[in-house]
Design a protein around this motif. Structure first.
Motif, PDB file in Angstrom:
ATOM      1  N   ALA A 326       0.829  -1.203   0.000  1.00 56.34           N
ATOM      2  CA  ALA A 326       0.000   0.000   0.000  1.00 56.34           C
ATOM      3  C   ALA A 326       0.864   1.253   0.000  1.00 56.34           C
ATOM      4  CB  ALA A 326      -0.932  -0.001   1.209  1.00 56.34           C
ATOM      5  N   ASN A 327       1.983   1.220   0.717  1.00 59.15           N
ATOM      6  CA  ASN A 327       2.885   2.375   0.750  1.00 59.15           C
ATOM      7  C   ASN A 327       3.478   2.658  -0.623  1.00 59.15           C
ATOM      8  OD1 ASN A 327       2.410   2.641   3.471  1.00 59.15           O
ATOM      9  ND2 ASN A 327       4.359   1.774   4.124  1.00 59.15           N
ATOM     10  N   VAL A 328       3.876   1.603  -1.331  1.00 55.93           N
ATOM     11  CA  VAL A 328       4.427   1.776  -2.681  1.00 55.93           C
ATOM     12  C   VAL A 328       3.374   2.386  -3.605  1.00 55.93           C
ATOM     13  CG1 VAL A 328       5.300   0.579  -4.722  1.00 55.93           C
ATOM     14  CG2 VAL A 328       6.103  -0.104  -2.454  1.00 55.93           C
ATOM     15  N   ALA A 329       2.178   1.817  -3.599  1.00 60.23           N
ATOM     16  CA  ALA A 329       1.119   2.257  -4.509  1.00 60.23           C
ATOM     17  C   ALA A 329       0.723   3.709  -4.274  1.00 60.23           C
ATOM     18  CB  ALA A 329      -0.103   1.347  -4.364  1.00 60.23           C
ATOM     19  N   THR A 330       0.648   4.131  -3.014  1.00 60.22           N
ATOM     20  CA  THR A 330       0.174   5.482  -2.711  1.00 60.22           C
ATOM     21  C   THR A 330       1.286   6.528  -2.780  1.00 60.22           C
ATOM     22  OG1 THR A 330       0.458   5.026  -0.336  1.00 60.22           O
ATOM     23  CG2 THR A 330      -1.722   4.676  -1.279  1.00 60.22           C
ATOM     24  N   THR A 331       2.503   6.168  -2.421  1.00 58.92           N
ATOM     25  CA  THR A 331       3.598   7.140  -2.429  1.00 58.92           C
ATOM     26  C   THR A 331       3.941   7.590  -3.838  1.00 58.92           C
ATOM     27  OG1 THR A 331       4.531   6.141  -0.427  1.00 58.92           O
ATOM     28  CG2 THR A 331       5.978   7.562  -1.697  1.00 58.92           C
ATOM     29  N   LEU A 332       3.867   6.681  -4.803  1.00 57.36           N
ATOM     30  CA  LEU A 332       4.232   6.993  -6.188  1.00 57.36           C
ATOM     31  C   LEU A 332       3.089   7.618  -6.980  1.00 57.36           C
ATOM     32  CD1 LEU A 332       6.265   3.749  -6.937  1.00 57.36           C
ATOM     33  CD2 LEU A 332       7.190   6.079  -6.923  1.00 57.36           C
ATOM     34  N   LEU A 333       1.988   7.911  -6.330  1.00 53.94           N
ATOM     35  CA  LEU A 333       0.801   8.399  -7.025  1.00 53.94           C
ATOM     36  C   LEU A 333       0.956   9.823  -7.556  1.00 53.94           C
ATOM     37  CD1 LEU A 333      -2.159   7.700  -7.726  1.00 53.94           C
ATOM     38  CD2 LEU A 333      -2.805   8.593  -5.477  1.00 53.94           C
ATOM     39  N   ALA A 334       1.734  10.663  -6.876  1.00 54.58           N
ATOM     40  CA  ALA A 334       1.795  12.093  -7.225  1.00 54.58           C
ATOM     41  C   ALA A 334       2.426  12.323  -8.592  1.00 54.58           C
ATOM     42  CB  ALA A 334       2.579  12.843  -6.157  1.00 54.58           C
ATOM     43  N   ARG A 335       1.905  13.313  -9.287  1.00 53.70           N
ATOM     44  CA  ARG A 335       2.488  13.811 -10.533  1.00 53.70           C
ATOM     45  C   ARG A 335       2.791  15.288 -10.325  1.00 53.70           C
ATOM     46  NH1 ARG A 335       2.292   9.044 -10.679  1.00 53.70           N
ATOM     47  NH2 ARG A 335       1.647   7.703 -12.408  1.00 53.70           N
ATOM     48  N   GLY A 336       3.857  15.804 -10.964  1.00 58.56           N
ATOM     49  CA  GLY A 336       4.214  17.183 -10.653  1.00 58.56           C
ATOM     50  C   GLY A 336       5.085  17.862 -11.677  1.00 58.56           C
ATOM     51  N   GLU A 337       6.371  18.073 -11.307  1.00 59.85           N
ATOM     52  CA  GLU A 337       7.239  18.948 -12.086  1.00 59.85           C
ATOM     53  C   GLU A 337       7.425  18.492 -13.524  1.00 59.85           C
ATOM     54  OE1 GLU A 337       9.584  15.777 -10.147  1.00 59.85           O
ATOM     55  OE2 GLU A 337       8.145  17.239  -9.393  1.00 59.85           O
ATOM     56  N   PHE A 338       7.517  17.181 -13.755  1.00 58.90           N
ATOM     57  CA  PHE A 338       7.731  16.695 -15.107  1.00 58.90           C
ATOM     58  C   PHE A 338       6.512  16.965 -15.981  1.00 58.90           C
ATOM     59  CE2 PHE A 338       7.527  12.922 -18.039  1.00 58.90           C
ATOM     60  CZ  PHE A 338       8.426  13.431 -18.948  1.00 58.90           C
ATOM     61  N   ALA A 339       5.320  16.794 -15.419  1.00 60.99           N
ATOM     62  CA  ALA A 339       4.092  17.082 -16.169  1.00 60.99           C
ATOM     63  C   ALA A 339       4.030  18.548 -16.577  1.00 60.99           C
ATOM     64  CB  ALA A 339       2.870  16.706 -15.339  1.00 60.99           C
ATOM     65  N   LEU A 340       4.498  19.439 -15.704  1.00 62.18           N
ATOM     66  CA  LEU A 340       4.484  20.867 -16.027  1.00 62.18           C
ATOM     67  C   LEU A 340       5.495  21.187 -17.127  1.00 62.18           C
ATOM     68  CD1 LEU A 340       4.125  22.456 -12.485  1.00 62.18           C
ATOM     69  CD2 LEU A 340       2.356  21.975 -14.172  1.00 62.18           C
ATOM     70  N   LEU A 366      -3.783  15.550  -7.948  1.00 62.54           N
ATOM     71  CA  LEU A 366      -2.929  14.470  -7.442  1.00 62.54           C
ATOM     72  C   LEU A 366      -1.882  14.989  -6.457  1.00 62.54           C
ATOM     73  CD1 LEU A 366      -2.317  12.119 -10.510  1.00 62.54           C
ATOM     74  CD2 LEU A 366      -3.715  11.707  -8.484  1.00 62.54           C
ATOM     75  N   ALA A 367      -1.389  16.221  -6.676  1.00 63.18           N
ATOM     76  CA  ALA A 367      -0.408  16.781  -5.742  1.00 63.18           C
ATOM     77  C   ALA A 367      -1.028  17.009  -4.371  1.00 63.18           C
ATOM     78  CB  ALA A 367       0.152  18.094  -6.289  1.00 63.18           C
ATOM     79  N   VAL A 368      -2.323  17.322  -4.350  1.00 63.51           N
ATOM     80  CA  VAL A 368      -3.013  17.518  -3.076  1.00 63.51           C
ATOM     81  C   VAL A 368      -3.422  16.184  -2.459  1.00 63.51           C
ATOM     82  CG1 VAL A 368      -5.095  18.459  -2.013  1.00 63.51           C
ATOM     83  CG2 VAL A 368      -3.819  19.837  -3.663  1.00 63.51           C
ATOM     84  N   VAL A 369      -3.944  15.288  -3.299  1.00 58.99           N
ATOM     85  CA  VAL A 369      -4.496  14.024  -2.808  1.00 58.99           C
ATOM     86  C   VAL A 369      -3.408  13.025  -2.413  1.00 58.99           C
ATOM     87  CG1 VAL A 369      -5.797  11.967  -3.514  1.00 58.99           C
ATOM     88  CG2 VAL A 369      -6.686  14.250  -4.026  1.00 58.99           C
ATOM     89  N   ALA A 370      -2.328  12.961  -3.199  1.00 60.42           N
ATOM     90  CA  ALA A 370      -1.319  11.916  -2.983  1.00 60.42           C
ATOM     91  C   ALA A 370      -0.710  11.936  -1.576  1.00 60.42           C
ATOM     92  CB  ALA A 370      -0.221  12.019  -4.046  1.00 60.42           C
ATOM     93  N   PRO A 371      -0.270  13.093  -1.055  1.00 60.08           N
ATOM     94  CA  PRO A 371       0.273  13.067   0.316  1.00 60.08           C
ATOM     95  C   PRO A 371      -0.759  12.646   1.360  1.00 60.08           C
ATOM     96  CG  PRO A 371       0.907  15.098  -0.804  1.00 60.08           C
ATOM     97  CD  PRO A 371      -0.135  14.435  -1.652  1.00 60.08           C
ATOM     98  N   LEU A 372      -2.029  13.053   1.157  1.00 56.70           N
ATOM     99  CA  LEU A 372      -3.080  12.664   2.097  1.00 56.70           C
ATOM    100  C   LEU A 372      -3.316  11.156   2.062  1.00 56.70           C
ATOM    101  CD1 LEU A 372      -5.636  15.543   1.364  1.00 56.70           C
ATOM    102  CD2 LEU A 372      -4.117  15.346   3.343  1.00 56.70           C
ATOM    103  N   VAL A 373      -3.371  10.606   0.851  1.00 52.89           N
ATOM    104  CA  VAL A 373      -3.602   9.171   0.689  1.00 52.89           C
ATOM    105  C   VAL A 373      -2.413   8.374   1.213  1.00 52.89           C
ATOM    106  CG1 VAL A 373      -3.917   7.334  -1.013  1.00 52.89           C
ATOM    107  CG2 VAL A 373      -5.185   9.473  -1.251  1.00 52.89           C
ATOM    108  N   ALA A 374      -1.189   8.847   0.920  1.00 57.41           N
ATOM    109  CA  ALA A 374       0.010   8.125   1.380  1.00 57.41           C
ATOM    110  C   ALA A 374       0.062   8.063   2.901  1.00 57.41           C
ATOM    111  CB  ALA A 374       1.266   8.806   0.836  1.00 57.41           C
ATOM    112  N   GLY A 375      -0.379   9.124   3.560  1.00 59.39           N
ATOM    113  CA  GLY A 375      -0.378   9.139   5.016  1.00 59.39           C
ATOM    114  C   GLY A 375      -1.426   8.235   5.639  1.00 59.39           C
ATOM    115  N   ARG A 376      -2.373   7.798   4.823  1.00 57.28           N
ATOM    116  CA  ARG A 376      -3.446   6.914   5.307  1.00 57.28           C
ATOM    117  C   ARG A 376      -3.452   5.595   4.543  1.00 57.28           C
ATOM    118  NH1 ARG A 376      -4.168  12.005   5.785  1.00 57.28           N
ATOM    119  NH2 ARG A 376      -5.358  12.956   7.501  1.00 57.28           N
ATOM    120  N   SER A 377      -2.262   5.160   4.131  1.00 59.98           N
ATOM    121  CA  SER A 377      -2.155   3.943   3.317  1.00 59.98           C
ATOM    122  C   SER A 377      -2.613   2.696   4.066  1.00 59.98           C
ATOM    123  CB  SER A 377      -0.711   3.763   2.841  1.00 59.98           C
ATOM    124  OG  SER A 377       0.171   3.663   3.943  1.00 59.98           O
TER     125      SER A 377
END
Length: 405
Positions: A326-340, A366-377
């Motif tokens: 669960a930690n792997v799946a949720t931690t890698l969820l964020a998208r950011g600088e490369f997409a920009l 995803l930048a907002v949701v990913a840290p929240l989801v990772a913390g509740r994996s």
């Protein structure tokens, strides 16, 4: 932008980020989305006070934040991990890319915006944000977890792919120079990556002697100069500056000065990472989101699904249980600088105008949701195979400990 205005913008960015982060800390929110929110609220795309009209005015500080984040990531990634886990890392990273980039490409063609647009969307949906993933691991105190090495390994594989992908994509979407130029760019990028890999494998002893500096001030200047310089040279060769900084961190982390460098880089990393995410928020125009909200939500569903599948594949490769999976799946969820970066390239190439708001909305959510989801994996872990049994054993152990007291 005048000298006084620059100082005002820089100081305001730091203060706003710090204020919202402290506010969020009181209610248990991670810092990343709050830094981004500060940029949105004080940027030119929302009503009210505008601290900074042009996000490019903080571009250099933002770039330094990204360099320091990836430099720190390299410091935490030891050569022994590459030597002993190289095959597993390659399998897990390749599986992650195949699933996510493949799904992104399929999604892009399904939208019907065009072939070049689909190639851009393959990268947008396929590559995690190294900066956000690093920050999540640091904020949640997971650097020492057993699943963190595979996560960092997947990031490394992604960054290597990213260098080759960017080199090939630019001539394709711009329609210029032809196949020969594209192959030349790919060759340059690969050669530079190979040079960095050779230095990491056999040059650690020599480099360690160069950085055997007793004075902390000189050591900071030396490692910061090396990270920024190699990041700049990497960009000249068509390799992302992030991977150049990562490789410098990888090399220095395995020298005798590695532990001291980790301690000294912490405050620099945290300060300039805040500016990176703040500047990210400045570039987002929330008003454009409603025009592409449907595709954005579908893309997020695709990304969540593919990350879960990739997490299960990684678990199979490394023999992980439900919680690390669960930690792997949720931690890698964020998208950011490369997409920009891809959004900027697409706009410069004159591709479909819907790409920019789509990428902004997708990345923001995803930048907002990913840290929240990772913390509740742990919520996700309960629903994975064997998760309920693990949770019951953990609860039972806790009850026994409490009874013993």
């Amino acid at each position: 932008m005048g000298h006084a205005d620059t100082l005002l913008a820089m100081g305001g960015a730091f203060v706003a980020a710090a204020f919202l982060a402290r506010l969020g800390g009181r209610i248990g929110l991670p810092t990343i989305p709050l830094f981004i929110l500060a940029g949105i609220l004080l940027g030119p795309n929302t009503p009210g006070y505008v601290l900074l009209e042009d996000p490019h005015d903080l571009e250099m500080l933002s770039a330094l934040g990204l360099v320091l984040l990836l430099f720190y990531l390299g410091l935490e990634f030891h050569m022994d991990d590459l030597r002993t886990g190289g095959r597993k890392m390659a399998v897990a990273g390749s599986a992650y890319l195949l699933l996510n980039v493949g799904a992104g490409l399929g999604f892009g063609f399904a939208l019907g915006w065009g072939t070049s647009e689909a190639l851009v969307l393959a990268g947008v949906l396929g590559i995690s944000s190294s900066a956000i993933v690093t920050k999540i691991l640091v904020d949640l105190g997971r650097i020492g977890n057993k699943e963190t090495r595979p996560i960092l390994g997947i990031i490394v594989v992604e960054d290597i792919f990213l260098a080759l992908y960017l080199a090939a994509l630019q001539p394709i979407i711009s329609g210029a120079d032809g196949l020969g130029a594209a192959l030349w760019d790919i060759g340059k990028a690969f050669a530079f990556l190979l040079l960095l890999a050779v230095a990491a494998r056999w040059g650690t002893g020599l480099i360690g002697r160069l950085f055997a500096i007793k004075d902390n001030e000189l050591l900071v200047i030396s490692f910061l100069g090396a990270a920024v310089l190699v990041a700049g040279v990497a960009e000249k060769f068509g390799v992302a500056d992030a991977i150049g900084a990562f490789m410098v961190g990888l090399i220095l982390g395995n020298t005798g000065a590695g532990d001291r460098i980790r301690d000294l880089v912490h405050p620099l990393r945290d300060a300039f990472a805040a500016i990176f995410f703040f500047n990210f928020g400045l570039s987002i125009a929330p008003g454009d989101l409603p025009t592409v909200i449907g595709p954005v939500l579908i893309a997020i569903a695709v990304t969540v699904t593919m990350n879960l599948v990739a997490g299960l594949v990684t678990a199979r490769v490394y023999g992980f249980g439900p919680q690390p999976t669960a930690n792997v799946a949720t931690t890698l969820l964020a998208r950011g600088e490369f997409a920009l970066i891809l959004a900027t390239m697409a706009a410069a190439a004159g591709l479909d105008g819907r790409l920019s708001p789509f990428i902004a909305g997708y990345v923001l959510i995803l930048a907002v949701v990913a840290p929240l989801v990772a913390g509740r994996s742990h919520w996700l872990a309960r629903w994975l195979p064997g998760g309920r049994a693990d949770a019951e054993r953990t609860e039972g152990s806790a009850e026994l400990v409490e009874a013993g007291r």
